[in-house]
Design a protein around this motif. Structure first.
Motif, PDB file in Angstrom:
ATOM      1  N   SER A 190      44.697   6.204 113.360  1.00  0.00           N
ATOM      2  CA  SER A 190      45.901   5.648 112.744  1.00  0.00           C
ATOM      3  C   SER A 190      46.845   7.081 112.252  1.00  0.00           C
TER       4      SER A 190
ATOM      5  N   TRP B  98      51.542   0.473 116.083  1.00  0.00           N
ATOM      6  CA  TRP B  98      51.210  -0.870 115.497  1.00  0.00           C
ATOM      7  C   TRP B  98      50.088  -0.549 114.528  1.00  0.00           C
ATOM      8  N   GLU B  99      49.126   0.410 115.209  1.00  0.00           N
ATOM      9  CA  GLU B  99      48.033   0.854 114.255  1.00  0.00           C
ATOM     10  C   GLU B  99      48.464   1.390 112.815  1.00  0.00           C
TER      11      GLU B  99
ATOM     12  N   THR C   4      49.811  -1.429 110.628  1.00  0.00           N
ATOM     13  CA  THR C   4      48.692  -2.434 110.262  1.00  0.00           C
ATOM     14  C   THR C   4      47.421  -1.838 110.104  1.00  0.00           C
ATOM     15  N   ARG C   5      46.406  -1.981 110.934  1.00  0.00           N
ATOM     16  CA  ARG C   5      45.327  -1.322 110.868  1.00  0.00           C
ATOM     17  C   ARG C   5      44.556  -0.732 112.236  1.00  0.00           C
TER      18      ARG C   5
ATOM     19  N   TRP D 103      45.296  -9.467 115.515  1.00  0.00           N
ATOM     20  CA  TRP D 103      45.885  -8.055 114.998  1.00  0.00           C
ATOM     21  C   TRP D 103      47.278  -7.669 115.807  1.00  0.00           C
TER      22      TRP D 103
ATOM     23  N   GLY E 296      49.928  -9.199 113.807  1.00  0.00           N
ATOM     24  CA  GLY E 296      50.499  -8.773 112.452  1.00  0.00           C
ATOM     25  C   GLY E 296      49.637  -9.766 111.525  1.00  0.00           C
TER      26      GLY E 296
ATOM     27  N   GLU F 182      46.733 -11.018 108.883  1.00  0.00           N
ATOM     28  CA  GLU F 182      45.654 -10.304 108.298  1.00  0.00           C
ATOM     29  C   GLU F 182      44.333 -10.522 108.715  1.00  0.00           C
TER      30      GLU F 182
ATOM     31  N   GLN G 200      56.501 -11.788 111.538  1.00  0.00           N
ATOM     32  CA  GLN G 200      57.987 -10.742 111.546  1.00  0.00           C
ATOM     33  C   GLN G 200      59.154 -11.544 112.168  1.00  0.00           C
TER      34      GLN G 200
END
Length: 114
Positions: free
Chosen positions: A8, A37-38, A41-42, A61, A64, A66, A92
């Protein structure tokens, strides 16, 4: 959850196309998009399981959501998770659709004179 070889942050983008072959091999042409996207987000979970099947947590993921929003639902197996994710709405996109489609509310004529 296993972490992605694409790290990330800004370093993730620096390595793409400049010799970071682990990420390029895993994500191919999508490596830059995955890294972006990482950053928002994560870390991305692995896209497939040991049998080569799409993982529901990867779809979660991508949308988007959780972690566990769908995949931690008790009694919901992989096929049902993928069905729910496939029939779901990406938050989104829903937000933007409401912004575009909701008419502006005119001021109440009676309220303007008060």
């Amino acid at each position: 959850m296993a972490s992605s070889p694409v790290s990330s942050g800004a370093a993730a983008l620096d390595g793409i196309g400049s010799g970071n072959r682990g990420a390029d091999q895993r994500w191919g042409a999508y490596a830059a998009a995955i890294a972006r996207w990482e950053m928002l987000t994560r870390p991305a979970p692995p896209p497939t399981d040991a049998a080569g099947r799409l993982r529901a947590d990867f779809v979660e993921w991508m949308q988007g959501l959780e972690p566990g929003w769908v995949t931690a639902t008790p009694g919901l197996g992989r096929p049902a998770q993928l069905t729910a994710l496939g029939n779901g709405v990406v938050p989104q996109q829903a937000t933007r659709a409401v912004q575009l489609l909701a008419p502006p509310f005119p001021r109440c004529p009676r309220c303007a004179t008060a």
